[in-house]
Design a protein around this motif. Structure first.
Motif, PDB file in Angstrom:
ATOM      1  N   THR A  73       0.831  -1.207   0.000  1.00  0.00           N
ATOM      2  CA  THR A  73       0.000   0.000   0.000  1.00  0.00           C
ATOM      3  C   THR A  73       0.864   1.254   0.000  1.00  0.00           C
ATOM      4  OG1 THR A  73      -0.221  -0.228   2.397  1.00  0.00           O
ATOM      5  CG2 THR A  73      -2.046  -1.032   1.051  1.00  0.00           C
ATOM      6  N   LEU A  76       1.887   1.638  -3.561  1.00  0.00           N
ATOM      7  CA  LEU A  76       0.752   2.128  -4.367  1.00  0.00           C
ATOM      8  C   LEU A  76       0.568   3.621  -4.153  1.00  0.00           C
ATOM      9  CD1 LEU A  76      -2.281  -0.331  -4.252  1.00  0.00           C
ATOM     10  CD2 LEU A  76      -1.360   0.841  -6.246  1.00  0.00           C
ATOM     11  N   ALA A  77       0.622   4.015  -2.899  1.00  0.00           N
ATOM     12  CA  ALA A  77       0.432   5.438  -2.589  1.00  0.00           C
ATOM     13  C   ALA A  77       1.549   6.270  -3.210  1.00  0.00           C
ATOM     14  CB  ALA A  77       0.392   5.648  -1.070  1.00  0.00           C
ATOM     15  N   PHE A  80       0.975   6.503  -6.882  1.00  0.00           N
ATOM     16  CA  PHE A  80      -0.157   7.403  -7.134  1.00  0.00           C
ATOM     17  C   PHE A  80       0.348   8.848  -7.124  1.00  0.00           C
ATOM     18  CE2 PHE A  80      -4.273   9.106  -7.241  1.00  0.00           C
ATOM     19  CZ  PHE A  80      -4.517   9.931  -6.157  1.00  0.00           C
ATOM     20  N   GLN A 278       0.748   6.279   3.982  1.00  0.00           N
ATOM     21  CA  GLN A 278      -0.098   6.142   2.796  1.00  0.00           C
ATOM     22  C   GLN A 278      -1.147   7.266   2.726  1.00  0.00           C
ATOM     23  OE1 GLN A 278       0.749   3.873   4.967  1.00  0.00           O
ATOM     24  NE2 GLN A 278       0.931   1.826   4.102  1.00  0.00           N
ATOM     25  N   THR A 279      -1.693   7.632   3.881  1.00  0.00           N
ATOM     26  CA  THR A 279      -2.740   8.662   3.905  1.00  0.00           C
ATOM     27  C   THR A 279      -2.179   9.999   3.451  1.00  0.00           C
ATOM     28  OG1 THR A 279      -3.751   7.517   5.763  1.00  0.00           O
ATOM     29  CG2 THR A 279      -4.496   9.764   5.343  1.00  0.00           C
ATOM     30  N   VAL A 282      -1.603   9.856  -0.327  1.00  0.00           N
ATOM     31  CA  VAL A 282      -2.868   9.880  -1.073  1.00  0.00           C
ATOM     32  C   VAL A 282      -3.462  11.288  -1.035  1.00  0.00           C
ATOM     33  CG1 VAL A 282      -5.278   9.114  -0.944  1.00  0.00           C
ATOM     34  CG2 VAL A 282      -3.440   7.434  -0.871  1.00  0.00           C
ATOM     35  N   MET A 300      -4.239   7.664 -15.514  1.00  0.00           N
ATOM     36  CA  MET A 300      -4.459   6.221 -15.562  1.00  0.00           C
ATOM     37  C   MET A 300      -3.724   5.535 -16.701  1.00  0.00           C
ATOM     38  SD  MET A 300      -8.280   5.414 -14.467  1.00  0.00           S
ATOM     39  CE  MET A 300      -8.712   5.419 -12.762  1.00  0.00           C
TER      40      MET A 300
ATOM     41  N   THR B  10      -7.883   4.778   3.629  1.00  0.00           N
ATOM     42  CA  THR B  10      -6.766   4.914   2.693  1.00  0.00           C
ATOM     43  C   THR B  10      -6.560   3.614   1.942  1.00  0.00           C
ATOM     44  OG1 THR B  10      -5.721   6.399   4.268  1.00  0.00           O
ATOM     45  CG2 THR B  10      -4.360   5.607   2.460  1.00  0.00           C
ATOM     46  N   PHE B  11      -6.598   2.513   2.676  1.00  0.00           N
ATOM     47  CA  PHE B  11      -6.406   1.202   2.058  1.00  0.00           C
ATOM     48  C   PHE B  11      -7.468   0.946   0.995  1.00  0.00           C
ATOM     49  CE2 PHE B  11      -5.308  -3.126   1.537  1.00  0.00           C
ATOM     50  CZ  PHE B  11      -6.457  -3.895   1.591  1.00  0.00           C
ATOM     51  N   PHE B  13      -9.232   3.144  -0.621  1.00  0.00           N
ATOM     52  CA  PHE B  13      -9.003   4.054  -1.747  1.00  0.00           C
ATOM     53  C   PHE B  13      -7.927   3.495  -2.672  1.00  0.00           C
ATOM     54  CE2 PHE B  13      -8.787   7.996  -4.043  1.00  0.00           C
ATOM     55  CZ  PHE B  13      -7.460   8.106  -4.426  1.00  0.00           C
ATOM     56  N   LEU B  14      -6.843   3.027  -2.068  1.00  0.00           N
ATOM     57  CA  LEU B  14      -5.728   2.528  -2.875  1.00  0.00           C
ATOM     58  C   LEU B  14      -6.115   1.268  -3.648  1.00  0.00           C
ATOM     59  CD1 LEU B  14      -2.780   3.151  -0.424  1.00  0.00           C
ATOM     60  CD2 LEU B  14      -3.144   4.258  -2.618  1.00  0.00           C
ATOM     61  N   MET B  15      -6.864   0.391  -3.016  1.00  0.00           N
ATOM     62  CA  MET B  15      -7.320  -0.816  -3.721  1.00  0.00           C
ATOM     63  C   MET B  15      -8.219  -0.431  -4.890  1.00  0.00           C
ATOM     64  SD  MET B  15      -5.919  -3.478  -2.495  1.00  0.00           S
ATOM     65  CE  MET B  15      -4.433  -2.613  -2.065  1.00  0.00           C
ATOM     66  N   PHE B  17      -8.195   2.411  -6.438  1.00  0.00           N
ATOM     67  CA  PHE B  17      -7.344   3.063  -7.431  1.00  0.00           C
ATOM     68  C   PHE B  17      -6.636   2.019  -8.285  1.00  0.00           C
ATOM     69  CE2 PHE B  17      -4.272   5.713  -9.350  1.00  0.00           C
ATOM     70  CZ  PHE B  17      -3.013   5.203  -9.097  1.00  0.00           C
TER      71      PHE B  17
END
Lengths: 560, 123
Positions: A73, A76-77, A80, A278-279, A282, A300, B10-11, B13-15, B17
């Motif tokens: 995660t 991913l963040a 992003f 992560q927060t 994001v 995307m 957050t988790f 949202f990321l999933m 995304f």
């Protein structure tokens, strides 16, 4: 059930080796997912006969339990945020700022040094994002790019060193870096490990290793493969009209860069209290999307998510191995190596630390996710071969070696680890990249962890000043010794391809022995026998690495 | 809002995304075949990223960008089938989790070496 572990381990290792030798012609992550499923099915069959249906039903849970969500995660963040930065033109602004740096007192030389180290400074979760974004700027420095500031050989050194830094920068990244996998395991003993215990050792060794890579490229690689890279130099007698680099930044780009830096600093230093990384990332990414009016379509279609699937597939494989006893089997085999008299635990660890440079896959995250649990088992959690502080030292050395292994992977573009068939660009840098990883980065990371990080993280008071001086002394010794070896090796090189290839073997073996000895010193201090064992392990690892450096980049001419 | 709730949000949202990007790229991708590589004209540029000329199913030939990760993880060679996604102003080669097998028409390194040799001879 023990035999099941050996079977699944054989399947896993066999798949890796078949991929390296191009017998399995599928993407790496696809192979890993399939291997995981095969291991799962085999495990189910074994468990049905030994434990019945209850054992079979529990198996998928145990496999999924091996997937650690936090690094995924965080990655991913981070991707992003980086994707939003790319789509909003933030990297164009970076190019403008770099161009402006040349006009400051640091001049071109200082600008190039900052440029080369920029990936580790930017701390993106995947160094190739910034590498791809700055490629046009790197191009611009040469004759063909228009600025004409650098010659052909200077451009090779610039791009090679930059690539070295970029491919390793994913390790110390605080926003989804590979090192976070190791930090998660170390958190079992060090309560604040997740705050970046492995970051500083990796970043420190990467920055210095980048410098040595540049030296290797200049003094050895260019002599080994004089025509290995095509680039025109300015024809003699020509005069070019030097163009200024046309980098323009928009307001949106500047804004997105400010948001990116703010998000990075807040996630690292947590000035507003403890918040999940992560927060913060994001939130930064969403802010960028709205304030910079980034199109969702641009975000995307251009975003890179490969590292996520690579990491997830690595974790799946790790989960499959863990639930079927594959890790225990591997641990037993490595424990067996440690009982060999001339190797011992020190020698075995010196080889294990280099394993991802010996067997490089396309993405370091894959094997790191799969093998870090084995390293964890060496500690008090299972085999008790090393203590927790020793585990942290080995983890630091392992991690930087692992994250810098993807660059010279022979898998890039379908190459093969054999003379003349390796993909030209990958083959060209293989010697330099593997040397710096093996000889400089791994030992320096171990030194830094031993004498500085563990001082900061442990409760007991240690003389910080003494430790800082020790780090400086060790760093100077390692760097100077390797630089001398490179210089001496460059003098031996001639036009005989076979002789050159043989000449470079001692250039790998001596630093390999030194690196293994330094690792052993960091673990056991002045235990002489252990240091010798570490040196022997380092020699074995460096020989395996050196034998994979290609003799030539083009197929040998045949009489046709 | 406590930390646990924030983490979960957050988790999720990321999933969401991740899934939406994968679905977006699956729905928008088109299949083609690599006919040649046209990497950046700088030394070692292919390490950082390259370009591939891809012939789409309708016969159109597009110039698609390929990141170093895609090139390495996908182990692409001339003759391989790939998927491309169209960005605002460019095509990008993507690498889905599962790919069909590919025909290998030629040794990529030989193609790459031929490109290098041709470039040197063109001086």
């Amino acid at each position: 059930m023990e035999i099941l572990g050996y079977i699944t381990l054989t399947i896993f290792v066999g798949a890796m080796v078949l991929m390296l030798f191009r017998k399995l012609n599928f993407p790496v992550q696809t192979v890993l997912v399939v291997v995981s499923l095969i291991c799962l099915v085999l495990g189910a069959v074994f468990r049905f006969f030994s434990e019945g249906w209850v054992g079979v039903i529990l198996l998928p849970n145990e496999m999924i339990g091996g997937i650690i969500l936090h690094p995924i995660t965080a990655l991913l963040a981070g991707l992003f945020l980086a994707g939003a930065l790319t789509a909003s033109g933030g990297f164009d602004v970076l190019k403008v700022l770099i161009n402006k740096l040349q006009k400051t007192p640091i001049g071109l030389a200082g600008t190039l040094v900052i440029l080369i180290q920029l990936p580790v400074i930017a701390s993106l979760p995947c160094g190739r994002i910034i590498a791809a974004a700055l490629l046009p700027l790197l191009f611009a420095f040469g004759f063909e790019g228009g600025m004409g500031l650098l010659t052909r050989s200077q451009l090779i050194v610039l791009i090679g060193a930059f690539a070295r830094n970029a491919f390793g920068s994913c390790g110390p990244s605080p926003i989804g870096g590979v090192g976070q996998i190791g930090e998660g395991f170390l958190g079992a003993f060090f309560p604040t490990a997740s705050e970046g215990m492995l970051r500083a050792p990796q970043a420190f060794s990467l920055m210095l290793g980048t410098a040595l890579t540049a030296l290797f490229l200049k003094l050895i690689t260019m002599k080994l493969y004089p025509e290995g890279v095509s680039l025109r130099d300015l024809p003699e007698g020509s005069v070019i009209e030097k163009k200024k680099a046309e980098a323009k930044g928009s307001f949106k780009g500047y804004l997105s860069l400010v948001i990116f830096v703010a998000a990075l600093l807040i996630s690292i230093f947590q000035p507003f209290g403890k918040m999940p990384v992560q927060t913060i990332l994001v939130a930064g990414g969403i802010l960028m999307l709205f304030m910079c009016r980034v199109s969702i379509r641009d975000l995307m279609s251009g975003i890179i998510l490969l590292p996520v699937t690579a990491m997830a597939s690595g974790f799946m494989a790790a989960g499959a191995l863990a639930s079927t006893g594959g890790f225990e089997a591997l641990g037993n085999i490595l424990k067996g190596f440690s009982s060999v008299p001339f190797l011992g635990v020190a020698g075995m660890l010196a080889i294990f630390v280099q394993i991802q440079t010996i067997l490089p896959l396309a993405c370091s995250r894959i094997l790191t996710a799969a093998l870090v649990p084995v390293l964890y088992f060496f500690g008090p959690a299972k085999f008790d071969l090393i203590t927790w502080p020793q585990l942290a030292i080995v983890m630091a050395a392992y991690m930087i070696n692992a994250t810098t292994s993807c660059g010279p992977s022979p898998l890039g573009g379908g190459g093969m680890m054999a003379e003349g068939t390796m993909r030209a660009d990958t083959g060209y840098i293989k010697g330099a990249f593997t040397f710096s990883s093996m000889a400089i980065m791994a030992p320096l990371a171990a030194i830094y962890m031993k004498f500085l990080t563990l001082s900061s993280f442990s409760a007991s008071g240690v003389q910080l000043g003494r430790d800082v001086w020790l780090i400086i002394e060790f760093t100077l010794v390692i760097f100077v010794a390797n630089a001398i070896i490179i210089k001496l090796s460059s003098k031996v090189l001639s036009e005989d391809v076979d002789k050159n290839w043989l000449s470079q073997l001692p250039a790998f073996v001596i630093p390999g022995a030194m690196g293994g000895a330094i690792l052993a010193f960091c673990l056991y201090e002045m235990a002489f026998l252990r240091i010798i064992q570490g040196a022997i392990g380092g020699i074995i690892a460096s020989l395996l690495i050196a034998l994979m450096v290609p003799k030539r980049l083009t197929p040998a001419e045949t009489g046709e | 809002m406590d930390c646990g709730t924030t983490e979960w949000l957050t988790f999720l949202f990321l999933m969401a995304f991740y899934l939406s990007v994968e679905i977006y790229q699956v729905l928008r991708r088109k299949e083609g075949e690599i006919i040649s590589f046209a990497g950046p004209d700088i030394p070692l540029g292919d390490l950082l990223g390259t370009r591939a000329n891809v012939r789409m199913k309708d016969g159109e030939v597009v110039d698609a960008e390929m990141s170093g990760c895609t090139l390495c993880l996908g182990r692409f060679e001339v003759g391989d089938r790939v998927y491309v996604c169209k960005n605002r102003d460019k095509y990008v080669v993507s690498l889905p989790l599962f790919m069909k097998g590919r025909r290998k028409r030629s040794d990529f390194c030989k193609s790459s070496c031929r490109r290098e040799q041709a470039s040197i001879q063109g001086l």
